[in-house]
Design a protein around this motif. Structure first.
Motif, PDB file in Angstrom:
ATOM      1  N   PHE A 183       0.755  -1.168   0.071  1.00 44.56           N
ATOM      2  CA  PHE A 183      -0.047  -0.018   0.170  1.00 44.56           C
ATOM      3  C   PHE A 183       1.014   1.287  -0.060  1.00 44.56           C
ATOM      4  N   ILE A 184       0.324   2.508  -0.509  1.00 44.05           N
ATOM      5  CA  ILE A 184       0.710   3.711  -0.426  1.00 44.05           C
ATOM      6  C   ILE A 184      -0.553   4.613  -0.027  1.00 44.05           C
ATOM      7  N   VAL A 185      -0.177   5.097   1.096  1.00 46.00           N
ATOM      8  CA  VAL A 185      -1.186   6.184   1.591  1.00 46.00           C
ATOM      9  C   VAL A 185      -0.718   7.464   1.665  1.00 46.00           C
ATOM     10  N   VAL A 186      -1.420   8.459   0.978  1.00 47.37           N
ATOM     11  CA  VAL A 186      -1.095   9.706   1.375  1.00 47.37           C
ATOM     12  C   VAL A 186      -2.080  10.341   2.326  1.00 47.37           C
ATOM     13  N   MET A 187      -1.770  11.182   3.329  1.00 45.19           N
ATOM     14  CA  MET A 187      -2.634  11.940   4.382  1.00 45.19           C
ATOM     15  C   MET A 187      -2.233  13.054   4.552  1.00 45.19           C
ATOM     16  N   ASN A 188      -3.175  13.888   5.274  1.00 46.93           N
ATOM     17  CA  ASN A 188      -2.763  15.089   5.879  1.00 46.93           C
ATOM     18  C   ASN A 188      -2.355  15.055   7.027  1.00 46.93           C
ATOM     19  N   THR A 189      -2.143  16.226   7.730  1.00 43.18           N
ATOM     20  CA  THR A 189      -1.319  16.216   8.891  1.00 43.18           C
ATOM     21  C   THR A 189      -2.163  15.555  10.087  1.00 43.18           C
ATOM     22  N   ASP A 190      -3.329  15.617  10.032  1.00 37.16           N
ATOM     23  CA  ASP A 190      -4.456  15.111  10.897  1.00 37.16           C
ATOM     24  C   ASP A 190      -4.497  13.547  10.670  1.00 37.16           C
ATOM     25  N   GLY A 191      -3.871  12.885   9.771  1.00 39.02           N
ATOM     26  CA  GLY A 191      -3.886  11.411   9.593  1.00 39.02           C
ATOM     27  C   GLY A 191      -4.854  11.009   8.629  1.00 39.02           C
ATOM     28  N   VAL A 192      -5.845  11.972   7.939  1.00 38.72           N
ATOM     29  CA  VAL A 192      -6.903  11.538   7.190  1.00 38.72           C
ATOM     30  C   VAL A 192      -6.289  11.085   5.852  1.00 38.72           C
ATOM     31  N   ARG A 193      -6.840   9.748   5.488  1.00 40.95           N
ATOM     32  CA  ARG A 193      -6.150   9.506   4.071  1.00 40.95           C
ATOM     33  C   ARG A 193      -6.698   9.974   2.942  1.00 40.95           C
ATOM     34  N   TYR A 194      -5.839  10.327   1.795  1.00 46.27           N
ATOM     35  CA  TYR A 194      -6.301  10.781   0.638  1.00 46.27           C
ATOM     36  C   TYR A 194      -6.264   9.479  -0.436  1.00 46.27           C
ATOM     37  N   THR A 195      -5.441   8.514  -0.257  1.00 54.87           N
ATOM     38  CA  THR A 195      -5.272   7.564  -1.225  1.00 54.87           C
ATOM     39  C   THR A 195      -5.256   6.194  -0.342  1.00 54.87           C
ATOM     40  N   HIS A 196      -5.795   5.165  -0.847  1.00 53.83           N
ATOM     41  CA  HIS A 196      -5.500   3.783  -0.317  1.00 53.83           C
ATOM     42  C   HIS A 196      -5.918   2.737  -1.400  1.00 53.83           C
ATOM     43  N   PRO A 197      -5.251   1.634  -1.229  1.00 55.98           N
ATOM     44  CA  PRO A 197      -5.744   0.602  -2.319  1.00 55.98           C
ATOM     45  C   PRO A 197      -7.113   0.194  -2.271  1.00 55.98           C
ATOM     46  N   LYS A 198      -7.698   0.252  -1.265  1.00 57.57           N
ATOM     47  CA  LYS A 198      -9.196   0.081  -1.038  1.00 57.57           C
ATOM     48  C   LYS A 198      -9.759   1.275  -1.019  1.00 57.57           C
ATOM     49  N   PRO A 199     -10.583   1.748  -1.901  1.00 57.73           N
ATOM     50  CA  PRO A 199     -11.144   3.106  -1.990  1.00 57.73           C
ATOM     51  C   PRO A 199     -12.303   3.457  -0.938  1.00 57.73           C
ATOM     52  N   ASP A 200     -12.833   2.329  -0.240  1.00 58.88           N
ATOM     53  CA  ASP A 200     -13.651   2.537   0.620  1.00 58.88           C
ATOM     54  C   ASP A 200     -13.012   3.009   1.999  1.00 58.88           C
ATOM     55  N   ARG A 201     -11.596   2.959   2.151  1.00 59.47           N
ATOM     56  CA  ARG A 201     -11.058   3.454   3.268  1.00 59.47           C
ATOM     57  C   ARG A 201     -10.460   4.935   3.033  1.00 59.47           C
ATOM     58  N   ILE A 202     -10.661   5.367   2.098  1.00 59.08           N
ATOM     59  CA  ILE A 202     -10.294   6.812   1.908  1.00 59.08           C
ATOM     60  C   ILE A 202     -11.165   7.933   2.581  1.00 59.08           C
ATOM     61  N   GLY A 203     -10.341   8.788   3.236  1.00 57.24           N
ATOM     62  CA  GLY A 203     -10.957   9.757   4.030  1.00 57.24           C
ATOM     63  C   GLY A 203     -11.144   9.323   5.503  1.00 57.24           C
ATOM     64  N   LYS A 204     -10.752   8.059   5.798  1.00 60.12           N
ATOM     65  CA  LYS A 204     -10.717   7.469   7.280  1.00 60.12           C
ATOM     66  C   LYS A 204      -9.489   7.634   7.762  1.00 60.12           C
ATOM     67  N   LYS A 205      -9.209   7.771   9.152  1.00 57.13           N
ATOM     68  CA  LYS A 205      -8.110   7.977   9.968  1.00 57.13           C
ATOM     69  C   LYS A 205      -7.059   7.020   9.702  1.00 57.13           C
ATOM     70  N   PHE A 206      -5.714   7.290   9.574  1.00 53.74           N
ATOM     71  CA  PHE A 206      -4.714   6.156   9.399  1.00 53.74           C
ATOM     72  C   PHE A 206      -4.135   5.709  10.658  1.00 53.74           C
ATOM     73  N   VAL A 207      -4.033   4.364  10.528  1.00 54.22           N
ATOM     74  CA  VAL A 207      -3.698   3.212  11.757  1.00 54.22           C
ATOM     75  C   VAL A 207      -2.218   3.251  11.852  1.00 54.22           C
ATOM     76  N   GLY A 208      -1.626   3.904  12.787  1.00 54.97           N
ATOM     77  CA  GLY A 208      -0.001   3.991  12.902  1.00 54.97           C
ATOM     78  C   GLY A 208       0.459   5.152  13.702  1.00 54.97           C
ATOM     79  N   THR A 209       1.483   5.170  13.857  1.00 53.81           N
ATOM     80  CA  THR A 209       2.183   6.311  14.666  1.00 53.81           C
ATOM     81  C   THR A 209       2.683   7.619  13.754  1.00 53.81           C
ATOM     82  N   LEU A 210       2.214   8.621  14.070  1.00 60.39           N
ATOM     83  CA  LEU A 210       2.549   9.894  13.080  1.00 60.39           C
ATOM     84  C   LEU A 210       3.414  10.917  13.717  1.00 60.39           C
ATOM     85  N   GLU A 211       3.472  10.645  15.143  1.00 60.11           N
ATOM     86  CA  GLU A 211       4.308  11.961  15.850  1.00 60.11           C
ATOM     87  C   GLU A 211       5.600  12.345  15.414  1.00 60.11           C
TER      88      GLU A 211
END
Length: 932
Positions: free
Chosen positions: A149-177
């Protein structure tokens, strides 16, 4: 129990005649027959194989039997192979797991960083619909890079891309700090698709602010699979090892059955016990030797009579330390009847017969009897003969070299065990360094020799301070030999070291002779002769022999001391004049060797000299002759080369100046001593430029250089020889070589390729062969050349330099042609600023612009011809201004009323180094600045 070596002695050798002999031969067979009737077992055929048609299968069953040695070996081998297989599988699985995780980490991080820094990613994050722009790119990049997977997100962790389109716009799972803080990082998690490694990389704006995040991940199983391919091969190898172990054990079992004639362990043990009891009970020595002359068996009496070492069995009789006649008889295997031999202080009557007269194994049996009735007849005459022979051997064997320590060791070795059981030599430290010792009793144990190595005497190398009451101190003080017949009753010696002296007496050393090592009035140390084996103490006759022995050795020790002093002085001078370490530079990868001659000190030297413009000069030279004069002349020439090279002279001009210097040295020495020899010297000087890969070489009577191409081929380029330095009258010529990057330039002195036994042409061919081969580092090349050409005792110094060439890449060179117009100075400054920014050297921009402005302005104002500016990024930042004038500017202080004259002063203050060098077309003014 005495060890019986070899299959020849698995049973007694048949001997003809006698009922007793026949009974001895039949006794083991009858005992074996009785046991066979009591316990059913397979009969044994004459070859040792079982009857019943079993053949190899019987041997295999015996091998597999856990009670047999072969069976135990088999089980042991199986366990080892299984353990190795298990260990290999575990190691393979762990290694694959580690490699999979590492590969997943590297790939996910590389993909995330690449996508984050890709053109358009940062702009797409600020678009009105980032998903529309980034989702197709992310999916294309994911398929091409083989990640999950390659996921692009904003600084709040909201996904702009995802291999599964239904997960676009949801919160990224993982560490962002860490990524929000501007750092790329990776982590291992277990997601819905299994264990995986994901990387999170920040997307930054021009001012460094994080405007988005990119995450890429891959499961570890997608980069694994190595174990599945290697495990079948490993199991196949294990099966082959098991099969070989099984077959080898079966062969060993069959061989053991044949050699033991079917006897069981109990019968074999009883037979050997009976043989040993009889063999060691007799008061006659028994020696059994093989056909090759190796000692197979010696009973206790033979050990005592011949004074054999404990590990004598299995060694050749010529290696047991016996006298020549006795050892020759035992090794020959010939028939001997009552031959009398002097062995130590015993006269032995030896009888010997071969063992293969009736078809037995090859070898011989010898019996030894101590002929006590003949001892008195040989006593004093034999002792006198041995003493004379000892003195003769000492005159031949002591002083073979000019090393103090080795001479002391030779003295100790020649006296043991013929005169004493242990000999120690104690010398003053000043003697070891070649100086005359001062009065005192502080000595260092220099040599030790003894019949055994575990004697509790002071070890070699220990510094010993002898107390005043010790016999050693008395001997040093009086210069006379001292004998202590009984150490147990010598209070002065016992007071030296109460604990150690008690150990010496307990060890069995009971008598001592101390003889000073004296030449004239000079006492250099003492020699101690210790006795332990003979119960008699040293007597006056032996004291006189010890004094004569040490007196002969003292002359050799003093000669070695004098040579050590002179040689140390010459070597110290020579070492001080040679380079301690090589200077730092980037043009050449250099390895070198310098080996002084075994005798005397020569005048070979070498140097590596960094020059301006990233160039490097290599020089090797050789002053004719040996000794202090050659070493001093070498130092003067090396200093002159340093000074001349600082002027950036071409190689031919530098050799010309050296030639004049050698001529003046000859004139000065001839004025003081009309018989002084003319100084002769050879030299080779080479300058390598990494920007053009050109190497300019000139030589004065020196062997030509060798060039090893990157493909491994070797050639000796044509470089005009020129006369040796000091002859004068003829100019020197240069040769220009173009060296490919990765070539090896080899410089050497004639001691490497020429000696008394080898012509220089033969040496050059040997050098060509030793240098051949591609992909060899300069260090490996140096070692390979010395291994192939270095003589056992070099008669001349050897200097060898191997330089691997490097090229300064075009990306590290910047050049500009400057028109002869003052307005062009601004363009030069702008171009320099851009180039420094490209090299990330903005901190040097101000100083570099200022220096180049001054130098270019001077070239336009005072120079002629075309003007060129060049910048090199090497270990430092090098700036060069070329013009056609041969006039060099000079640094001076400008007066307060002068309008100019301050530019070169500013250059000298801003640059770490600066200077001028001349070219056929003009001159170059250069500066160097350290890199930040």
């Amino acid at each position: 129990m005495v060890r019986l070596l070899g299959r020849s002695w698995a049973r007694s050798t048949p001997r003809p005649g006698g009922l007793r002999a026949r009974r001895r031969r039949d006794r083991p067979r009858r005992a074996h027959a009785r046991r066979a009737r009591q316990t059913p077992r397979h009969p044994v055929d004459p070859r040792g194989a079982h009857d019943g048609g079993h053949g190899p299968s019987a041997g295999l069953r015996s091998a597999l039997g856990g009670r047999s040695v072969a069976g135990q070996v088999f089980v042991f081998q199986v366990v080892i192979v299984l353990l190795l297989v298990v260990a290999a599988v575990v190691a393979l699985v762990l290694q694959v797991r580690h490699d999979s995780t590492q590969e997943a980490t590297n790939r996910s991080l590389a993909v995330a960083e690449t996508f984050a820094n890709a053109p358009g990613t940062r702009d797409a994050l600020s678009a009105s619909d980032p998903t529309a722009v980034l989702q197709p790119r992310a999916e294309a990049a994911r398929e091409q890079s083989k990640v999950d997977f390659i996921v692009v997100m904003n600084t709040d962790g909201v996904r702009y891309t995802h291999p599964k389109p239904d997960r676009i716009g949801k919160k990224f799972v993982g560490t962002l700090e860490p990524a929000l803080e501007g750092r790329s990082f990776t982590e291992e998690i277990t997601g819905t698709i299994g264990p995986l490694v994901q990387a999170v990389v920040p997307v930054k704006s021009d001012d460094g602010k994080v405007v988005g995040l990119v995450s890429a991940g891959i499961t570890t199983e997608n980069v694994g699979g190595v174990a599945d391919r290697q495990l079948p091969l490993l199991l196949t190898a294990a099966a082959a090892a098991l099969a070989l172990a099984l077959g080898g054990t079966a062969l060993v079992s069959r061989r053991l059955l044949r050699q033991t004639h079917g006897l069981g362990p109990f019968e074999m043990t009883r037979m050997y016990e009976h043989h040993d009891a009889v063999l060691h009970a007799v008061r006659e020595g028994v020696i059994i030797a093989s056909g090759e002359g190796r000692l197979l068996l010696a009973n206790d009496e033979a050990h005592r009579l011949l004074d054999l070492p404990r590990d004598a069995e299995g060694r050749h009789v010529l290696e047991l330390g016996l006298d020549t006649d006795t050892a020759g008889l035992l090794a020959s295997g010939r028939v001997a009847t009552d031959e009398v031999h002097l062995v130590g202080d015993r006269l032995l009557a030896i009888n010997q017969r071969p063992t293969d007269l009736q078809g037995g194994p090859a070898g011989s049996v010898a019996t030894l009897r101590d002929s006590t009735e003949l001892r008195a007849l040989s006593g004093k005459a034999e002792v006198a003969r041995e003493h004379l022979k000892l003195l003769y051997d000492a005159g031949v064997g002591i002083g073979t070299g000019l090393d103090v320590t080795r001479t002391a060791e030779e003295l100790a070795e020649v006296a043991v065990p013929r005169f004493a059981d242990y000999v120690t030599v104690d010398l003053a430290d000043a003697v070891l360094s070649g100086e005359e010792p001062e009065a005192g009793t502080d000595l260092r144990r220099t040599a030790f020799s003894g019949i055994r190595k575990d004697a509790p005497l002071y070890p070699v190398g220990e510094r010993i301070r002898f107390v005043e009451s010790s016999p050693q101190a008395r001997s040093i003080g009086t210069g006379q030999a001292v004998v202590e017949p009984s150490l147990r009753e010598a209070p002065g010696w016992l007071a030296q070291d109460l604990e150690r002296t008690a150990q010496v007496v307990e060890y069995g050393i009971h008598s001592l002779i101390i003889v000073p090592v004296r030449v004239g009035h000079l006492v250099m140390g003492v020699v101690n002769f210790w006795r332990s084996e003979k119960p008699e103490p040293f007597d006056e006759e032996e004291l006189a022999l010890a004094e004569e022995l040490v007196a002969r050795a003292a002359v050799s020790i003093d000669n070695a001391r004098r040579y050590t002093r002179e040689h140390t002085m010459a070597v110290t001078l020579q070492r001080s004049l040679l380079p301690r370490n090589l200077p730092e530079q980037s043009a050449l990868d250099i390895a070198y060797r310098y080996l002084p001659a075994q005798a005397g000190v020569g005048g070979d030297w070498f140097d590596v000299l960094p020059l301006s413009g990233a160039r490097v000069a290599l020089v090797v030279g050789d002053v004719v002759g040996h000794g202090l004069h050659a070493a001093a002349t070498m130092g003067r020439l090396r200093t002159a080369v340093h000074n001349f090279s600082a002027l950036d002279l071409p190689p031919d001009e530098l050799l010309g100046l050296l030639d004049e210097l050698v001529g003046r040295i000859d004139q000065d020495e001839a004025a003081e001593d009309s018989s002084a020899a003319i100084t002769g010297a050879t030299c080779l000087y080479a300058v390598y430029d990494p920007t053009s890969r050109k190497c300019t070489v000139a030589r004065a009577g020196h062997p030509p250089p060798a060039v090893v191409s990157p493909d491994g081929s070797v050639e000796f380029p044509e470089v005009p020889a020129g006369p040796p330095l000091g002859l004068g009258g003829l100019p020197f010529e240069t040769a220009e070589l173009t060296l490919d990057e990765g070539s090896r330039l080899v410089l050497y002195t004639d001691g490497l390729v020429e000696d008394r036994d080898r012509d220089i042409d033969v040496g050059l061919e040997l050098l060509r062969t030793a240098l051949g081969g591609a992909d060899r580092s300069p260090e490996d090349t140096c070692q390979g050349v010395l291994n192939a050409l270095l003589p056992d005792r070099p008669s001349d110094d050897i200097a060898l330099i191997v330089a691997g060439t490097r090229a300064l890449g075009a990306d590290r060179i910047a050049e500009w042609q400057v028109p002869s117009d003052p307005a062009a100075v601004g363009e030069v400054r702008a171009a320099v600023t851009r180039q420094l920014a490209e090299w990330e050297l903005d901190d040097l921009a101000f100083a570099t612009e200022l220096m180049l402005s001054e130098l270019v302005t001077n070239a336009i104002r005072y120079g002629t011809g075309s003007i060129q500016v060049r910048m090199l990024r090497d270990r430092s930042l090098i700036c060069e201004v070329f013009d056609g004038s041969n006039t060099s500017p000079h640094l001076r202080y400008a007066a307060s009323t002068d309008e100019g004259g301050r530019g070169l002063f500013l250059v000298a203050q801003l640059a770490e180094r600066w200077g001028t060098r001349y070219t056929p077309a003009g001159k170059v003014i250069w500066t160097e600045q350290p890199l930040p």
